[in-house]
Write a protein that holds these residues in place. Structure first.
Motif, PDB file in Angstrom:
ATOM      1  N   LEU A 117     -32.457 -27.667 -75.912  1.00 50.55           N
ATOM      2  CA  LEU A 117     -32.665 -26.933 -77.159  1.00 50.55           C
ATOM      3  C   LEU A 117     -32.367 -25.444 -76.995  1.00 50.55           C
ATOM      4  O   LEU A 117     -32.067 -24.758 -77.968  1.00 50.55           O
ATOM      5  N   ASP A 118     -32.427 -24.943 -75.744  1.00 50.40           N
ATOM      6  CA  ASP A 118     -32.083 -23.548 -75.501  1.00 50.40           C
ATOM      7  C   ASP A 118     -30.581 -23.303 -75.649  1.00 50.40           C
ATOM      8  O   ASP A 118     -30.150 -22.180 -75.930  1.00 50.40           O
ATOM      9  N   GLU A 119     -29.771 -24.346 -75.441  1.00 50.88           N
ATOM     10  CA  GLU A 119     -28.325 -24.188 -75.659  1.00 50.88           C
ATOM     11  C   GLU A 119     -28.047 -23.810 -77.110  1.00 50.88           C
ATOM     12  O   GLU A 119     -27.140 -23.037 -77.406  1.00 50.88           O
ATOM     13  N   TYR A 120     -28.847 -24.373 -78.010  1.00 47.40           N
ATOM     14  CA  TYR A 120     -28.672 -24.050 -79.431  1.00 47.40           C
ATOM     15  C   TYR A 120     -29.084 -22.602 -79.701  1.00 47.40           C
ATOM     16  O   TYR A 120     -28.498 -21.928 -80.546  1.00 47.40           O
ATOM     17  N   ALA A 121     -30.097 -22.156 -78.948  1.00 44.12           N
ATOM     18  CA  ALA A 121     -30.545 -20.763 -79.096  1.00 44.12           C
ATOM     19  C   ALA A 121     -29.458 -19.799 -78.617  1.00 44.12           C
ATOM     20  O   ALA A 121     -29.168 -18.794 -79.262  1.00 44.12           O
ATOM     21  N   VAL A 122     -28.822 -20.146 -77.479  1.00 42.74           N
ATOM     22  CA  VAL A 122     -27.739 -19.301 -76.958  1.00 42.74           C
ATOM     23  C   VAL A 122     -26.580 -19.282 -77.956  1.00 42.74           C
ATOM     24  O   VAL A 122     -26.032 -18.224 -78.292  1.00 42.74           O
ATOM     25  N   GLU A 123     -26.218 -20.461 -78.444  1.00 44.54           N
ATOM     26  CA  GLU A 123     -25.112 -20.555 -79.407  1.00 44.54           C
ATOM     27  C   GLU A 123     -25.389 -19.706 -80.645  1.00 44.54           C
ATOM     28  O   GLU A 123     -24.518 -18.969 -81.122  1.00 44.54           O
ATOM     29  N   GLU A 124     -26.620 -19.791 -81.164  1.00 44.95           N
ATOM     30  CA  GLU A 124     -26.949 -19.039 -82.377  1.00 44.95           C
ATOM     31  C   GLU A 124     -26.842 -17.535 -82.113  1.00 44.95           C
ATOM     32  O   GLU A 124     -26.324 -16.783 -82.942  1.00 44.95           O
ATOM     33  N   ALA A 125     -27.311 -17.111 -80.928  1.00 42.84           N
ATOM     34  CA  ALA A 125     -27.226 -15.687 -80.568  1.00 42.84           C
ATOM     35  C   ALA A 125     -25.763 -15.245 -80.513  1.00 42.84           C
ATOM     36  O   ALA A 125     -25.411 -14.170 -81.021  1.00 42.84           O
ATOM     37  N   LEU A 126     -24.915 -16.085 -79.929  1.00 38.81           N
ATOM     38  CA  LEU A 126     -23.505 -15.713 -79.807  1.00 38.81           C
ATOM     39  C   LEU A 126     -22.836 -15.652 -81.184  1.00 38.81           C
ATOM     40  O   LEU A 126     -22.003 -14.785 -81.450  1.00 38.81           O
ATOM     41  N   LYS A 127     -23.218 -16.568 -82.066  1.00 39.80           N
ATOM     42  CA  LYS A 127     -22.649 -16.544 -83.420  1.00 39.80           C
ATOM     43  C   LYS A 127     -23.065 -15.283 -84.181  1.00 39.80           C
ATOM     44  O   LYS A 127     -22.276 -14.684 -84.897  1.00 39.80           O
ATOM     45  N   ILE A 128     -24.337 -14.905 -84.003  1.00 40.53           N
ATOM     46  CA  ILE A 128     -24.826 -13.696 -84.679  1.00 40.53           C
ATOM     47  C   ILE A 128     -24.105 -12.471 -84.102  1.00 40.53           C
ATOM     48  O   ILE A 128     -23.695 -11.566 -84.829  1.00 40.53           O
ATOM     49  N   GLN A 129     -23.913 -12.475 -82.775  1.00 40.25           N
ATOM     50  CA  GLN A 129     -23.203 -11.375 -82.128  1.00 40.25           C
ATOM     51  C   GLN A 129     -21.755 -11.294 -82.650  1.00 40.25           C
ATOM     52  O   GLN A 129     -21.244 -10.198 -82.922  1.00 40.25           O
ATOM     53  N   GLU A 130     -21.111 -12.434 -82.791  1.00 41.70           N
ATOM     54  CA  GLU A 130     -19.737 -12.441 -83.285  1.00 41.70           C
ATOM     55  C   GLU A 130     -19.646 -11.846 -84.693  1.00 41.70           C
ATOM     56  O   GLU A 130     -18.694 -11.154 -85.025  1.00 41.70           O
ATOM     57  N   ALA A 131     -20.656 -12.115 -85.503  1.00 40.95           N
ATOM     58  CA  ALA A 131     -20.635 -11.626 -86.886  1.00 40.95           C
ATOM     59  C   ALA A 131     -21.121 -10.186 -87.020  1.00 40.95           C
ATOM     60  O   ALA A 131     -20.682  -9.461 -87.904  1.00 40.95           O
TER      61      ALA A 131
END
Lengths: 318, 259
Positions: free
Chosen positions: B38-52
């Motif tokens: 479930l932490d992989e989803y947390a990392v992914e969400e952080a990276l998506k927010i960073q990209e935006a």
């Protein structure tokens, strides 16, 4: 005798079944007292709580409890704990229940145990961990034990008593009003029981073959008054909504009856349903590991077996 | 936007897990350690927010030496830096101690968003994000199936039994995410190579501003009294469907007074 506080789960002014279970359990530990957080406490709730043995209902009738996420409920509960000096605090093991328990543990400097399936009179909690493969007995060694209890752990039994209402005024701090609920959305019609609370769960997995295949699963569920669940294979494929996933990364259920259809029984899934009291399996593959858990299993095509079972249940209901 | 993602190394989701007889702690050596799913989803969400929205993503993990593999995995997905809290004193820490250490590390670093997976697949308590929020006095935006960032306003869809609640708060906030939220990326070869050179800070319990005596097995406020393997289930009745499989199940249910 110091009371055992039970935090009430409620919706639309009605007490949920899990709270009646917790009150029943609390009676074996001491004198149950209910804690009602939020608006909606009325005669209906009072008579339910009295019927199941709560001598006192601490009521915090304050809409901040539901308008902001978790923090106000924790502040209010801490205030009730201070007033009531309980021997233990029991909370349902829902997502929110566990969050309240965790935050309360910090506030009142007490140990917390989550997901108990039983509690002994000396407040030793029994937990079923690693997908039900290991039974653990734990105790809180500091402060007032805060224990969250899984739904369906105790059969609710009425034991009527006289209930007195105690209103508790809690000024909710500004800091606890940080996460504001701006809307509530019901994803599906709530015609079926809640998955985590249901006495019977009928689930489908990879063998269901697609979203339309869940029709036979839902029909069986409705004939039994059951909730519908799904394996991760089915929710990952988008065949059934994610919130119905049973398993290690989804919900943990322990109903009276679990019917697994077209589910192979990987650890991922077993972790979420292994503690069900009775398990019925329908699967084409006689080698599927799920059969190891079955009290009764049928090796066959679920699209033949399940509709036949649904008809038979209807017939017997008359 | 400064984002922290708290991750945990756990035994492989698909492995059988067990407790060690000597100290009733999880046997972490018996299975491969992986980044909690479930932490992989947390990392992914952080990276998506960073990209935006730009900014920096820092991975924070408390765990033994080898938990550094888990931080590297998250860095190879694209995060910028890592913080590893590693200390012998931490062994056997309960959720209360874990949240105290994480809060101690997170508190004065100016993070706008602190993101968690909604639970670990080993302990499965789901309480650490709420506890960190309590300790830091930050708004709790947990069990998010959707996160929207609009300047300093963070809005989530909080998963509930009936659907979801829309919840709004001003940053800084604590967020936890459920797996429905996104599809985590796989680390690229380039990402894996780059991760080896990314900054990694190693901290002790003292560095986190927490007394060593208040963490670990000795300081836990709940203890395991004993444990045992669940007794094997008695073999059930298995029949082949020869046209009456459904009827036979109904008979079984009727015998057991379910219907």
């Amino acid at each position: 005798m110091a009371p055992i506080l039970v935090v009430v789960e409620h919706a639309d002014g009605v007490v949920k079944k899990v709270t009646l279970e917790l009150l029943t359990l609390a009676r074996s530990l001491g004198e149950p007292a209910a804690v009602w957080l939020g608006p909606g406490y009325g005669d209906a709730a009072a008579s339910q709580l009295a019927e199941y043995g709560a001598g006192t209902a601490y009521v915090v009738d304050n809409s901040d409890m539901v308008d902001f996420v978790v923090a106000p409920k924790t502040e209010a509960l801490a205030a009730v704990v201070k007033q009531a000096s309980p021997a233990a605090i029991l909370i349902a093991s829902s997502a929110e229940g566990k969050e309240i328990a965790g935050r309360l543990a910090i506030k009142i400097e007490s140990g917390v145990i989550t997901d108990a399936v039983a509690i002994a009179p000396d407040l030793t909690a029994t937990q079923s961990v690693f997908g039900g493969s290991t039974i653990v007995h734990s105790t809180v060694t500091h402060g007032i034990p805060i224990i969250t209890v899984r739904p369906n752990s105790t059969a609710p039994e009425a034991a009527a008593t006289a209930l007195s209402r105690v209103d508790v005024e809690v000024p909710v701090s500004e800091g606890a009003r940080g996460a504001k609920v701006t809307g509530r959305t019901a994803a599906t019609k709530a015609s079926r029981p809640e998955l985590s609370e249901a006495a019977i769960v009928v689930s489908g997995g990879r063998g269901v073959g697609g979203p339309e295949g869940f029709g036979v699963i839902e029909s069986l569920a409705d004939s039994l008054g059951a909730a519908v669940g799904a394996s991760r294979a089915a929710t990952d494929a988008g065949w059934y909504p994610h919130q119905y996933q049973v398993g290690q990364t989804g919900k943990t259920v322990s109903p009276q009856l679990y019917v697994a259809n077209g589910i192979s029984g990987a650890i991922q899934h077993r972790a979420g349903m292994q503690t069900s009291k009775m398990i019925v399996v329908v699967n084409k593959d006689s080698e599927a590991p799920i059969f190891e858990l079955a009290d009764f299993g049928v090796v066959g095509d679920l699209f033949a077996v399940v509709p036949q079972l649904t008809d038979e249940v209807q017939k017997r209901k008359g | 936007m400064k984002i922290a993602v708290c991750v945990k190394q756990v035994p492989d989701t698909w492995a059988e897990k067990r407790l060690r007889p000597a100290d009733s702690l999880l046997d972490r050596e018996s299975a491969e350690g992986v980044l909690n799913e479930l932490d992989e989803y947390a990392v992914e969400e952080a990276l998506k927010i960073q990209e935006a929205h730009g900014g920096e993503v820092t991975i924070v993990s408390m765990g033994p030496e080898r938990a550094v593999e888990t931080i590297r995995k998250a860095l190879s997905m694209g995060a910028d830096a890592g913080i590893h809290i590693v200390d012998d004193a931490l062994s056997g820490s309960d959720a209360l101690a874990t949240s105290a250490v994480l809060a101690g590390v997170l508190k004065d670093r100016g993070f706008d968003l602190i993101i968690f997976g909604s639970e670990s697949t080993d302990a499965r308590m789901s309480v650490v994000p709420a506890m960190v929020s309590e300790r830091l006095g930050l708004p709790q935006l947990t069990f998010a199936q959707k996160v929207d960032v609009n300047g300093g306003t963070i809005t989530i869809e909080r998963q509930t039994d009936y659907g979801f609640d829309s919840v709004e708060a001003s940053s800084p906030v604590v967020v936890s995410v459920v797996e429905k939220i996104n599809e985590p990326r796989y680390p690229s070869f380039k990402g894996i190579m780059a991760a080896k050179k990314k900054p990694l800070e190693t901290l002790s319990v003292a560095d986190a501003g927490v007394a060593a005596g208040s963490v670990g097995t000795g300081a836990a406020w709940s203890v395991v009294a004993d444990f045992a393997a669940r007794p094997p289930k008695a073999a059930g009745t298995i029949v082949n469907d020869e046209g009456a499989g459904g009827v036979k199940i109904a008979e079984f249910l009727a015998t057991n007074k379910i219907i």
